[in-house]
Design a protein around this motif. Structure first.
Motif: not given
Ligand SMILES: Cc1ncc(COP(=O)(O)O)c(C=O)c1O
Length: 461
Positions: A19, A81, A84-85, A88, A91-93, A417-418, A420-421
């Motif tokens: 990820f 989103r 989330h960033l 993380y 993270a490779q969103v 989202l949490e 698997t991003h």
């Protein structure tokens, strides 16, 4: 063969550290490796109390706007989103949420825009304000390309800066004293613009609906076409086919029933055909394929999802001269009045691009772009099918509508989202009929779609 090979190859690496690895992807035209994206995050922090202004104007807030719930769906998805960033940062969103296009605009189209743009630096090539309704050559090309034998003429077509903008301009034409119906679920711009115009009552939390809107339930049980025998008469009926978010395209028979329903009730259909070229079977691509539709329907359409014009901005709306208000006044004349008042015509550079889209090479290039996204759709559908989910849409649209029976859409959105991003869109954001579904968009670089499917398999296997 290569599609599924690619899919299984990419699934071999399944450690979660993948990820965070740099991604490389094949764009349609070339192989490119990109380092992990550095994203500038704008932190939204509330202003400290002491800095807040205490001065207030004497202007009261538009009571209709204050009826709207939270934010418009897609900014809300973007907000989550971004949050989330923050949580993380590495993270490779992967975004399969908002439905924005990702593939480069074909060169035949950008070259025409570049030429027009450079021409603006010359005395001969300069042009200022154009006709509000669009350039004659483009209107003529739209009429012959999309409505060749349907009796739609060049002057029935209004070129715009996109379908969303025209939806709101149409609402201004209708005013606040009309009633409206929407498919449930549906693209949020119809309901929100209706609320803003004052066509509705307050939001009713218990049923998750605005008062005075007719929600036409579209579910797997009714083949995503409303049971018109239970639908109340309204002045305006918004209808989108292929549908965003369910991906369902209406059949000729269904649209014939819809046109009859509108005619029986003296209603106007606003038909959103923004995804019409994604139809790969014999379903109608325009409402005007249905006899009699010119007397009851307006059609709005767009280059956004065909040519990657989401940022360029170009669309069109067809208001046939046969469509009349109850006093006999042509709807097109009022639309023209609003267009001239609220809009000054689409960008001349975009219109040059639109004309190039409709050249033989441009049409072929658009089909290639659409074909690419449809391959993505196949990969996503395959993935969820293999995991045992009931999956809808996809065949005639770039959206896959995945059922999570009994679950709350925002909870599923957050879980995905949490863990698997991956950003998807919660079905309930499109109306209460979308509860229990997630919309997965097929707009993405191939490598990202493959990686997303690998993560979906990790999560739900
Ligand atoms: C159904 C539908 N209509 C209209 C639009 C907006 O299109 P445009 O970019 O032309 O404003 C979208 C965009 O996602 C859409 O899904």
């Amino acid at each position: 063969m290569s599609l599924m090979n690619n899919l299984s190859t990419s699934m071999i690496s399944s450690s979660s550290s993948a990820f965070l690895a740099p991604i490389s992807f094949n764009s349609r035209t070339q192989s490119v490796a990109v380092p992990p994206k550095i994203i500038n995050i704008v932190r939204c922090v509330s202003t400290p109390q002491e800095q807040q202004t205490t001065y207030k104007t004497n202007v009261s807030r538009n009571a209709n706007i204050s009826k709207l719930q939270a934010g418009y769906l897609f900014p809300e998805v973007a907000r989550r989103r971004a949050a989330h960033l923050l949580k993380y940062p590495n993270a490779q969103v992967i975004s399969l949420g908002i439905g924005d296009t990702t593939e480069p605009i074909p060169d035949v189209i950008t070259s025409a825009m570049a030429k027009r743009s450079h021409g603006l630096s010359t005395l001969e090539g300069y042009s200022g304000y154009g006709a509000e309704q669009g350039e004659k050559a483009l209107r003529a090309a739209l009429a012959s390309t999309f409505y060749g034998n349907l009796g739609i003429e060049e002057d029935d077509i209004f070129v715009s800066d996109g379908a969303k903008c025209d939806i709101s301009r149409l609402q201004v034409v209708f005013g606040s004293n009309v009633t409206m119906a929407v498919q449930d679920p549906s693209y949020p711009a119809y309901v929100d613009s209706s609320v803003i115009m004052g066509q509705t009552g307050q939001f009713q939390k218990d049923v998750e609906k605005y008062a005075d809107i007719e929600y036409m339930r579209c579910t797997p049980e009714n083949g995503f076409f409303p049971d018109l025998s239970t639908v109340a008469r309204t002045d305006i009926i918004f209808f989108c086919s292929p549908n965003n978010p369910t991906g369902a395209a209406a059949t000729r028979d269904q649209l014939t029933r819809l046109v009859k329903f509108a005619k029986d009730n003296g209603s106007i259909i606003v038909y959103d055909s923004a995804y019409a070229l994604y139809i790969s079977d014999d379903k109608p691509r325009s409402i005007f394929e249905i006899p009699g539709a010119k007397e009851v329907a307006i059609e709005t359409a767009s280059f956004s999802k065909y040519a990657g014009f989401t940022g360029v901005r170009l669309g069109w709306t067809v208001v046939p001269k046969q469509l009349l208000f109850s006093d006999g006044f042509p709807v097109a004349k009022d639309f023209n009045r609003i267009v001239c008042t609220c809009f000054n015509g689409a960008s001349n550079i975009s219109q040059a691009g639109g004309l190039a889209c409709l050249s033989p090479e441009g049409l072929e290039a658009m089909q290639e772009v659409i074909g690419f996204y449809k391959e993505n759709t196949k990969i996503i559908v395959e993935t969820f099918n293999s995991l045992g989910f009931k999956v809808y849409g996809g065949q005639n649209a770039p959206y896959v509508w995945v059922h999570f029976p009994g679950r709350n859409s925002w909870d599923v959105f957050s879980e995905i989202l949490e863990k698997t991003h991956i950003v998807t869109t919660p079905g309930s954001g499109f109306g209460p009929g979308g509860e229990g579904f997630i919309r997965v968009s097929a707009f993405g670089h191939r490598e990202n779609v493959l990686e997303a499917c690998r993560r979906f398999k990790q999560l739900y296997n």
